[in-house]
Design a protein around this motif. Structure first.
Motif, PDB file in Angstrom:
ATOM      1  N   TRP A 160      -3.382   9.039   6.223  1.00 34.36           N
ATOM      2  CA  TRP A 160      -3.525   7.806   5.431  1.00 34.36           C
ATOM      3  C   TRP A 160      -5.006   7.463   5.363  1.00 34.36           C
ATOM      4  CZ3 TRP A 160      -5.237   2.772   6.748  1.00 34.36           C
ATOM      5  CH2 TRP A 160      -4.910   1.754   5.832  1.00 34.36           C
ATOM      6  N   ARG A 167       2.437   6.907  11.127  1.00 32.47           N
ATOM      7  CA  ARG A 167       3.899   6.880  11.073  1.00 32.47           C
ATOM      8  C   ARG A 167       4.417   5.674  10.306  1.00 32.47           C
ATOM      9  NH1 ARG A 167       6.504  10.354  14.704  1.00 32.47           N
ATOM     10  NH2 ARG A 167       8.278   9.686  13.444  1.00 32.47           N
ATOM     11  N   SER A 168       5.431   5.893   9.489  1.00 33.28           N
ATOM     12  CA  SER A 168       6.173   4.792   8.876  1.00 33.28           C
ATOM     13  C   SER A 168       7.171   4.290   9.912  1.00 33.28           C
ATOM     14  CB  SER A 168       6.902   5.283   7.627  1.00 33.28           C
ATOM     15  OG  SER A 168       7.670   4.245   7.062  1.00 33.28           O
ATOM     16  N   GLU A 173      11.350   1.632   4.713  1.00 33.10           N
ATOM     17  CA  GLU A 173      10.233   0.686   4.560  1.00 33.10           C
ATOM     18  C   GLU A 173       8.929   1.445   4.761  1.00 33.10           C
ATOM     19  OE1 GLU A 173       8.638  -1.973   3.153  1.00 33.10           O
ATOM     20  OE2 GLU A 173      10.426  -3.019   3.826  1.00 33.10           O
ATOM     21  N   PRO A 174       8.473   2.180   3.734  1.00 37.09           N
ATOM     22  CA  PRO A 174       7.284   3.020   3.878  1.00 37.09           C
ATOM     23  C   PRO A 174       5.990   2.232   3.865  1.00 37.09           C
ATOM     24  CG  PRO A 174       8.058   3.107   1.625  1.00 37.09           C
ATOM     25  CD  PRO A 174       9.063   2.269   2.387  1.00 37.09           C
ATOM     26  N   ASP A 175       6.074   0.915   3.778  1.00 35.98           N
ATOM     27  CA  ASP A 175       4.868   0.108   3.629  1.00 35.98           C
ATOM     28  C   ASP A 175       4.432  -0.574   4.913  1.00 35.98           C
ATOM     29  OD1 ASP A 175       4.861   0.824   0.974  1.00 35.98           O
ATOM     30  OD2 ASP A 175       5.907  -0.973   0.307  1.00 35.98           O
ATOM     31  N   LEU A 177       2.949   0.800   8.535  1.00 29.57           N
ATOM     32  CA  LEU A 177       2.513   2.046   9.147  1.00 29.57           C
ATOM     33  C   LEU A 177       1.820   1.800  10.482  1.00 29.57           C
ATOM     34  CD1 LEU A 177       0.851   3.638   5.973  1.00 29.57           C
ATOM     35  CD2 LEU A 177       3.237   3.868   6.718  1.00 29.57           C
ATOM     36  N   TRP A 199      -3.703  -3.102   0.547  1.00 32.06           N
ATOM     37  CA  TRP A 199      -3.265  -2.854   1.913  1.00 32.06           C
ATOM     38  C   TRP A 199      -3.949  -3.840   2.858  1.00 32.06           C
ATOM     39  CZ3 TRP A 199       0.361   0.423   3.917  1.00 32.06           C
ATOM     40  CH2 TRP A 199       0.826   1.455   3.105  1.00 32.06           C
TER      41      TRP A 199
END
Length: 269
Positions: A160, A167-168, A173-175, A177, A199
């Motif tokens: 990222w 890690r998610s 809920e990939p948002d 981390l 972000w």
């Protein structure tokens, strides 16, 4: 996702000039415990817990030297559970807690949310369990005596913005981390959240003052305390340099703030 910025503990050490960079040398400084409350489809997610209600009622358990040094405000209305209630939620609505690390001013409120799943890096949990060397008094056993429902994360994952092993945290809920930022403690991490416009990166104690990533002179008192608190200074400085590079290259799309600099909460409290 709706995002709330919360102050879950005010710290008032002497020496405002040496801590905040302004004020007199004998004035009280102001530091905050910056938390996030996220409204997700899986319930509320609390990032950081600050000091808990039992800490406020019995500050001696935090350690007399720590209380004398940082002079916490000890205001029950600033606890995470009080902040959650003030927003119209019940404590049971907090389904997940994500911690950057387990120091007392970050994990003190865990006891107030005993049914939440607590997300933390495996290395940090290992330090808590005594599997690696830790400075005496770093963690407060009473904060964990209730038996938190741990969800531990290992050092693997995706990339990222140049950071590895990201890690998610929540299924679907990939948002939200977890970003490894080791050095302040053995398993210290940042938490990135995708907001409506950009972000947000809660960097915990990876740096203590905004000048450490934006450039400028950092107050002497903060630099001294940071060096004393580091588990691995070289690693912490390397991660701080990477955060500075991230700010330079992507400051328009990522807002980076730390746990204690009140500038990160300016206009949001």
């Amino acid at each position: 996702m709706r995002i709330h910025h919360l102050n879950v503990g005010t710290l008032c050490p002497r020496g405002a000039r040496w801590v905040n960079g302004t004020g007199g040398p004998f004035q009280r400084a102001r530091l905050v415990c910056h938390a996030l409350l996220l409204e997700t489809e899986d319930g509320l997610v609390l990032v950081e817990t600050g000091l808990g209600t039992r800490d406020i009622a019995d500050p001696a358990r935090l350690g007399k030297s720590w209380v004398r040094l940082v002079t916490p405000k000890l205001d029950p209305s600033e606890t995470a559970i009080a902040r959650v209630r003030a927003l119209g939620f019940a404590p049971s609505d907090v389904r997940h807690i994500v911690l950057t690390h387990l120091d007392l001013d970050h994990a003190g409120g865990l006891e107030d949310f005993p049914d939440a799943t607590v997300h933390v890096h495996q290395r940090e949990h290992d330090a808590l369990m005594g599997r690696v060397s830790v400075r005496a008094g770093r963690y407060i056993p009473a904060h964990f005596r209730h038996g938190p429902r741990w969800k531990l994360w290992n050092h693997d994952g995706e990339r990222w913005f140049g950071f590895d092993a990201v890690r998610s945290l929540l299924d679907g809920e990939p948002d939200i981390l977890l970003i490894p930022l080791f050095g302040h403690t053995a398993g210290h991490c940042g938490v990135a959240v995708r907001g409506p416009d950009k972000w947000l990166l809660h960097a915990g104690d990876a740096f203590f003052h905004q000048t450490q990533i934006t450039g400028g002179r950092t107050p002497l008192g903060l630099r001294y305390f940071q060096r004393r608190a580091d588990t691995d200074r070289a690693l912490r400085r390397a991660n701080q340099a990477q955060l500075s590079a991230l700010h330079s290259a992507h400051g328009h799309e990522i807002e980076i703030f730390n746990a204690h600099d009140p500038l990160g909460l300016l206009g949001r409290e």
